[in-house]
Design a protein around this motif. Structure first.
Motif: not given
Length: 287
Positions: A63, A66-67, A70
């Motif tokens: 998690s 994957d973030n 940005e």
């Protein structure tokens, strides 16, 4: 500029003896950016407990990673991105440790659970590896095989002190006794190292279900000869099962390749190819 290509593959298998697979694995390669990772956790702590701990670890790291890509990260300099990646990995491991401890406190049947962890992340040509326990990471290139992690285990400490040879450690009845893991204390203490990749390489991560049967020479032979390279994971699983499969077995492969720049000159029937650099790993940082 040189073009970087990263491909990944992974597999986990219950083995020939265990009734439950307490290993967990996640892998990912971003389709738009040179970013990929492999995460392997080998759980412990009784029926369902080990599987729960390893799942919490891999899902928490997945998690967070994957973030990562940005706007703020992508707009930073390469040096800043490297610091951000290391910081994100540390924060993710701490969060996984907290989640496992929370699950233990609310589910008494999981009181003894914990998990090893090994994770390798590549962004551009920057590689960072973190681990706790005896799940391992290796790098193979044309120079040969390099083990990127040192087991947190009693037998490794005995090898380091000269009390055991690596061959004796392989047969020791305490070879599965680890000295660090997630979910066993309030503070996770991973080793985190980073490198700059300057040539084509294979990264291989595995649980001890592989290394119980395959030593470094066997691992190197498979990585050097078995093609396609990403299918080495099936070879590792099959060989460990064929040799007994006493434990759950997990393996992941990350294939890193640098394509040389090709400059095409219009109206001229030729191209110029910039050769790859011949140097190898140039930086290592230790936490």
């Amino acid at each position: 500029m040189e073009s970087i290509r990263i491909a990944v593959n992974g597999r986990t298998d219950i083995g020939q003896v265990r009734e439950e697979n307490e290993d967990s694995i996640h892998w990912h390669a971003d389709p738009e950016h040179p970013f990929a990772y492999v995460i392997i956790a080998d759980g412990m702590g009784g029926y369902s407990g080990g599987a729960t701990a390893s799942r919490i670890a891999t899902e928490t790291l997945q998690s967070r990673l994957d973030n990562l890509l940005e706007h703020t990260f992508l707009s930073c300099s390469p040096e800043q991105q490297q610091l951000m990646l290391r910081a994100a990995l540390i924060e993710a491991i701490d969060a996984a440790n907290e989640q496992i401890l929370l699950a233990k406190s609310t589910h008494p049947q999981f009181a003894q659970m914990g998990t090893t962890l090994v994770v390798a992340v590549v962004w551009q040509s920057f590689l960072v590896v973190a681990h706790l326990g005896d799940s391992r990471a290796y790098l193979w290139n044309h120079y040969g095989l390099q083990r990127l992690t040192r087991d947190h285990s009693l037998v490794q400490e005995m090898i380091d002190s000269g009390q055991l040879t690596p061959e004796q450690a392989q047969e020791s009845n305490i070879r599965n006794h680890i000295t660090r893991a997630l979910g066993v204390s309030s503070r996770a203490a991973p080793n985190i190292s980073s490198w700059k990749l300057t040539e084509n390489a294979l990264l291989m991560l595995c649980s001890d279900g592989v290394t119980e049967y395959l030593d470094d020479h066997a691992i190197e032979r498979i990585l050097a000869t078995h093609r396609p390279a990403l299918e080495c994971v099936y070879k590792f699983i099959d060989d460990a099962n064929r040799m007994g499969g006493r434990d759950n077995i997990s393996a992941g492969i990350l294939e890193f390749s640098i394509q040389p720049e090709v400059v095409v000159t219009e109206n001229v029937n030729s191209i110029t190819v910039r050769p790859q650099k011949d140097d190898v790993t140039v930086r290592k940082e230790q936490r």
